[in-house]
Design a protein around this motif. Structure first.
Motif, PDB file in Angstrom:
ATOM      1  N   ARG A 124      94.241  27.872 -11.222  1.00  0.00           N
ATOM      2  CA  ARG A 124      94.608  27.515  -9.681  1.00  0.00           C
ATOM      3  C   ARG A 124      96.148  27.185 -10.160  1.00  0.00           C
ATOM      4  NH1 ARG A 124      91.677  23.734  -5.857  1.00  0.00           N
ATOM      5  NH2 ARG A 124      89.691  24.718  -5.847  1.00  0.00           N
ATOM      6  N   ALA A 164      81.446  39.709 -19.063  1.00  0.00           N
ATOM      7  CA  ALA A 164      80.652  38.494 -19.812  1.00  0.00           C
ATOM      8  C   ALA A 164      80.887  37.119 -19.023  1.00  0.00           C
ATOM      9  CB  ALA A 164      81.750  38.196 -21.133  1.00  0.00           C
ATOM     10  N   PHE A 165      81.869  36.722 -18.300  1.00  0.00           N
ATOM     11  CA  PHE A 165      82.082  35.685 -17.578  1.00  0.00           C
ATOM     12  C   PHE A 165      82.999  35.732 -16.692  1.00  0.00           C
ATOM     13  CE2 PHE A 165      84.407  35.238 -21.588  1.00  0.00           C
ATOM     14  CZ  PHE A 165      85.601  34.697 -20.902  1.00  0.00           C
ATOM     15  N   THR A 166      83.170  34.533 -15.784  1.00  0.00           N
ATOM     16  CA  THR A 166      84.221  34.360 -14.886  1.00  0.00           C
ATOM     17  C   THR A 166      84.843  32.989 -15.170  1.00  0.00           C
ATOM     18  OG1 THR A 166      82.571  35.422 -13.333  1.00  0.00           O
ATOM     19  CG2 THR A 166      83.959  33.985 -12.131  1.00  0.00           C
ATOM     20  N   TYR A 221      90.789  25.681 -20.479  1.00  0.00           N
ATOM     21  CA  TYR A 221      92.089  25.624 -19.923  1.00  0.00           C
ATOM     22  C   TYR A 221      93.014  24.829 -20.324  1.00  0.00           C
ATOM     23  CZ  TYR A 221      88.993  27.666 -16.148  1.00  0.00           C
ATOM     24  OH  TYR A 221      88.465  28.185 -15.343  1.00  0.00           O
ATOM     25  N   SER A 233      88.192  30.763 -13.076  1.00  0.00           N
ATOM     26  CA  SER A 233      89.322  30.357 -12.184  1.00  0.00           C
ATOM     27  C   SER A 233      90.378  29.625 -12.493  1.00  0.00           C
ATOM     28  CB  SER A 233      88.529  29.731 -10.880  1.00  0.00           C
ATOM     29  OG  SER A 233      87.374  30.567 -10.407  1.00  0.00           O
ATOM     30  N   LEU A 260      96.540  25.510 -13.582  1.00  0.00           N
ATOM     31  CA  LEU A 260      95.873  25.173 -14.551  1.00  0.00           C
ATOM     32  C   LEU A 260      95.198  26.716 -14.988  1.00  0.00           C
ATOM     33  CD1 LEU A 260      94.223  22.964 -15.610  1.00  0.00           C
ATOM     34  CD2 LEU A 260      92.573  23.201 -13.555  1.00  0.00           C
ATOM     35  N   LEU A 312      93.425  29.535 -17.876  1.00  0.00           N
ATOM     36  CA  LEU A 312      92.596  29.844 -18.992  1.00  0.00           C
ATOM     37  C   LEU A 312      93.387  30.270 -20.146  1.00  0.00           C
ATOM     38  CD1 LEU A 312      89.324  29.623 -19.758  1.00  0.00           C
ATOM     39  CD2 LEU A 312      89.517  32.144 -19.840  1.00  0.00           C
ATOM     40  N   GLU A 343      93.970  38.345 -24.788  1.00  0.00           N
ATOM     41  CA  GLU A 343      93.609  38.844 -26.101  1.00  0.00           C
ATOM     42  C   GLU A 343      93.270  37.589 -27.081  1.00  0.00           C
ATOM     43  OE1 GLU A 343      95.733  43.098 -26.803  1.00  0.00           O
ATOM     44  OE2 GLU A 343      96.881  41.439 -27.765  1.00  0.00           O
ATOM     45  N   PRO A 372      88.520  31.726 -24.021  1.00  0.00           N
ATOM     46  CA  PRO A 372      87.248  31.342 -23.780  1.00  0.00           C
ATOM     47  C   PRO A 372      86.998  30.070 -24.703  1.00  0.00           C
ATOM     48  CG  PRO A 372      87.272  33.523 -23.808  1.00  0.00           C
ATOM     49  CD  PRO A 372      88.464  33.385 -24.019  1.00  0.00           C
TER      50      PRO A 372
END
Lengths: 181, 696
Positions: free
Chosen positions: A153, A147-149, A175, A151, A166, A168, A102, A171
């Motif tokens: 880690r 909307a997006f991807t 990260y 990744s 690491l 997100l 959110e 947006p």
């Protein structure tokens, strides 16, 4: 508009100074906003139903639940709330789960992003820190919506604990690296 | 640590969250979305605000454009035209207003179609109308074709397609009236062009102009050798655009546009410190019914809360404590959104109150008036912290109502008189006035504020000019009206140093949903006297009604304590309505400063983050001729909140009036602290009213 990250401790010396004057015995994590490089040590200040709030002496905060990032404050483009299963259950090859992030938009409204995620084991890596070496297994959690991807880690130590990750935050903030050593 | 970071950063190369760039509309030399001089049917993103300066040797245009709704845009323009084609004038400064409405949205096959009016209530120098279609071909090319009337129908014009062949000549008069009798009349002509987005930063435009610059050509101000214009645009970042073009085979033109997006700020969630985490009561404590006041007396709680909340910019005015419930009355001086202040206070209460207290009643106050009451359950605060959906959930569970009375509240020490003062620089600009487009002053302002009680405040300010040219008095045009505003330049010239204002204001809450204000003293730089106001505004109502009655005298030009012999009773009945879509209407009926009777109509688009963009017109019984240049008072106003711009919490905002023609008709008293603005911020009833910030 570009993310405006909060300025917080930028050197190891400052971190050490804050640590010695602050809460030296509290558990802590080192957090870095990858886009700006801003880095600092955050101390555990509160626990609420499995959600641990770590704060930096200058006022930024991250919230971890089951080891995974579920909130930030004071970074300008914060993760206002989040949901992810405990890391212990998603860090295995082929694990599937749902993640919620959110954020607060420019109109003071909460935008909720829901992602379908899948974890893959990416092999082993040796991390060097504090004049020690840590063996780790690397997992990549790939999350997708319309909307997006992105990744995330994770480096999991031999004892099962997550050494660093690491993840997100949002947006716009991008990260953050969270080091738990 | 550093080595760890290296391994982290190294793997970022393959990760990206960037999204594809959409077509980004560019602005023309007229400051509207368009080609070089010709319009297109494109719309800017909803709510976009653009300020453009553009032009060539003999014409420069400064334009403010607002995307009012997704399909309606409006522009206000201030132009300088050299070699003006009336024999009596070398140059003029001229205002104009435009509107454009998109009739048809672009589809796979269908082009976007828009209808527009240029300069439809100005002096008519640019007056033209058009219907235009624009279609994208692929992702990087857009083709436009249109038909124009008025100025846009002057090159190779043909008979009017509607049979309205006669276009009456522009009736200049004193300007500023709606030119309904010329719209879409007379000759029409075709125009068109293409825009090609070469890459992310650069674009190329080519157009065929249907504006023959008839008048300019007749006096030799422009030498049109070709109808074709060609230009480039450079948009290195979303925030600004630069353009250069070659016009009519003879002129070099340049333009620069600043684009602002009111819908998103520098740091939407703010750069302020994280709120203090919620303190969760241990399981056994939930059953507690009271606490031991011999260990923790009420005064200790009150003192601790007052001190801690002061750190948050929250002044505690009163507290009511019982075994299970706490009521706190406070004034938030830091956070624009009262919901954010409420959330932070609730978190602090979880630390600073006995475990038996389950109900928190928060009463925000502004100007000493309690504005609302928000009742929260402490267990909800504990359970919802950091949970997804927490903002909506806490709003759903909160009980929001009108503030209750003062019975039971124990005032805190903070309600004693407080004094504050400051010295700050100021900048003042007078625009669109007389024969000089801009005059300005820089100086210092000494201000002081003495809060006798939270709702009884004395304040004043003195200004001293350091540099500037507002002491030059330009021409003051003659008028039959009392010079209530026209003589503003004398105040700027002679009031140095001058008392900007010196007032005593008393705010009250005399009945349910009723608020009152009495302000006496030197109310503004030109008038002093007494201003009284009543406002009816229920906490959950979109409608508010107000009445204002003032008796004022005109101040001396030296802006000290004396008065001139002009006095007037002025006042208005006002209705305010907040539409659910963010638009906000206001109607004021009454008597203005010059003794004229009439009404002001205002329509603003308001954003939850505090941005406001709006327009107003005032029509009174003063004739257009007596009013003078502009015919009647009208303007555009923009409010920008500080926290949008800087990301730091603040309740301050910058308010700009973009067409303040200082005339006497329809002039209103400029008294500070009108009730509606004071009260409405405290009425954050809907979830949309910034409840997303509760947990921030």
């Amino acid at each position: 508009m570009a993310a405006v990250a909060g300025r917080f401790l930028s050197s190891e010396a400052e971190t050490a100074a804050a640590a010695s004057g602050g809460v030296p015995d509290a558990p802590s994590v080192v957090v870095q906003v990858v886009a700006t490089g801003a880095t600092g040590r955050f101390y555990l200040v509160a626990e609420n139903a499995g959600k641990d709030t770590f704060m930096h002496p200058e006022g930024q905060a991250v919230v971890l639940r089951g080891g995974g990032l579920v909130g930030t404050r004071g970074f300008g483009n914060d993760m206002m709330g989040g949901a992810v299963p405990p890391l212990s259950s998603i860090l295995r090859d082929g694990a599937r789960h749902r993640r919620v992030i959110e954020v607060l938009d420019g109109q003071d409204q909460i935008t909720t992003w829901v992602f379908d995620c899948e974890t893959a084991r990416k092999g082993d890596e040796v991390l060097s820190a504090l004049r020690q070496e840590f063996e780790s297994t690397v997992f990549e959690e790939t999350c997708t919506n319309d909307a997006f991807t992105f990744s995330n880690r994770y480096w999991r130590g031999r004892g099962g604990q997550v050494l660093q990750s690491l993840e997100l935050a949002s947006p716009a903030l991008g990260y953050v690296a969270i080091v738990r050593i | 640590m550093n080595r760890l970071n290296t391994s982290i950063v190294a793997l970022l190369a393959g990760v990206s969250v960037a999204q594809a760039e959409d077509w980004r509309p560019t602005y023309s030399l007229f400051g509207e979305v368009g080609l070089i001089e010709m319009p297109t049917a494109d719309m800017a993103p909803d709510a976009e605000v653009a300020a453009t300066i553009g032009g060539f040797s003999s014409q420069q245009r400064t334009t403010f454009t607002f995307q009012v709704t997704p399909r309606l845009s409006g522009s206000f323009r201030y132009s300088h035209i050299d070699d003006f084609w009336l024999p009596t004038l070398d140059e003029i400064y001229d205002r104009s207003f435009d509107l454009r409405y998109q009739l048809v949205e672009e589809g796979d096959v269908v082009p976007a179609i828009a209808v527009g009016l240029r300069d439809f209530i100005g002096t008519g120098l640019y007056t033209s109308e058009y219907i235009v279609a624009t279609k994208g071909i692929g992702e990087d090319l857009r083709v436009t074709g249109g038909i124009g009337w008025g100025r846009l129908g002057t090159r190779d014009g043909f008979g009017n397609p509607f049979g309205l062949d006669v276009r009456p000549p522009n009736d200049f008069g004193v300007g500023g009236t709606l030119a309904t009798d010329v719209l879409f009349r007379g000759d029409a002509a075709f125009f068109g062009g293409v825009e090609w987005q070469v890459n992310e930063d650069w674009g190329v435009k080519l157009e065929y102009s249907s504006d023959a610059y008839v008048d300019e050509t007749s006096v030799g101000a422009i030498d049109q050798r070709s109808p074709v214009n060609v230009g480039v645009t450079y948009t290195p970042r979303p925030g600004y655009q630069l353009s250069a073009s070659y016009l009519y085979g003879s002129e070099i033109a340049i333009g620069a546009t600043i684009v602002l997006d009111p819908t998103t700020g520098a740091a939407p969630s703010g750069l302020e410190s994280a709120p203090i985490p919620v303190a969760v009561r241990p399981g056994g404590a939930l059953a507690a019914q009271s606490w031991d006041r011999s260990i923790l007396p009420d005064t200790a709680i009150r003192d601790a809360l007052t001190a801690v909340l002061a750190q948050e910019g929250v002044q505690v005015l009163g507290l009511e404590l019982s075994d299970r419930r706490l009521r706190i009355r406070y004034e938030n001086t830091r956070y624009r959104a009262e919901a954010q202040a409420a959330g932070r206070i609730a978190r602090i209460l979880t630390h600073a109150t006995p475990w038996s207290i389950e109900t928190f009643v928060l009463e925000p106050v502004q100007a000493g008036i309690p504005l609302a009451s928000i009742t929260l359950r402490r267990s909800d605060i504990e359970a919802l912290e950091n949970e997804p959906g927490a903002a909506q959930a806490i709003h759903d569970r909160a009980v929001i109502a009108a503030a209750s009375g003062s019975e039971g509240l124990v005032p805190t020490e903070n309600t004693r008189p407080s004094f504050g003062w400051g010295i700050a620089p100021y900048m003042e600009l007078t625009i669109f006035d007389g024969d000089q487009p801009v005059r300005g002053d820089l100086g210092v302002e000494l201000s002081a504020r003495y809060e006798i009680r939270p709702n009884l405040v004395m304040e004043g300010a003195i200004r001293k000019r350091l540099i500037g040219n507002r002491d030059e008095i330009g021409s003051i045009s003659p008028s039959t009206l009392p010079p209530v505003r026209r003589n503003a330049p004398y105040y700027a010239a002679e009031g140095d140093p001058g008392i900007e204002y010196l007032t005593l204001a008393w705010y009250g809450h005399p009945g349910a949903n009723i608020y009152s204000r009495v302000t006496a003293g030197y109310l503004e730089r030109m008038f002093g006297g007494v201003s009284t106001e009543l406002l009816w505004k229920p906490v959950d109502s979109n409608l508010a009604l107000g009445a204002e009655l003032n008796y004022v005298m005109q101040r001396d030009y030296d802006m000290m304590l004396g008065f001139q012999d002009y006095d007037v009773v002025t006042g208005h009945l006002s209705a305010y309505y907040a539409f659910d879509n963010g638009f906000h209407a206001q109607v004021d009926l009454g008597r203005y400063l010059a003794g004229d009777w009439g009404a002001t109509f205002s329509l603003d688009r308001e954003f939850a983050n505090g941005w406001r963009v709006g327009a107003y017109v005032t029509l009174t019984d003063v004739s257009y001729e007596d009013f003078g240049e502009g015919s009647f008072d009208k303007g555009i106003r923009v409010t920008v909140p500080f926290d949008w711009a800087f990301g730091q919490p603040s309740r301050r905002e910058i308010e700009t009036n973009l067409s303040s023609l200082t005339r006497d008709g329809g002039a209103r008293l400029n008294v500070d602290g009108r009730l509606y603005d004071v009260v409405r911020d405290g009425h954050f009833f809907e979830y949309d009213d910034s409840w997303g910030r509760f947990w921030r």
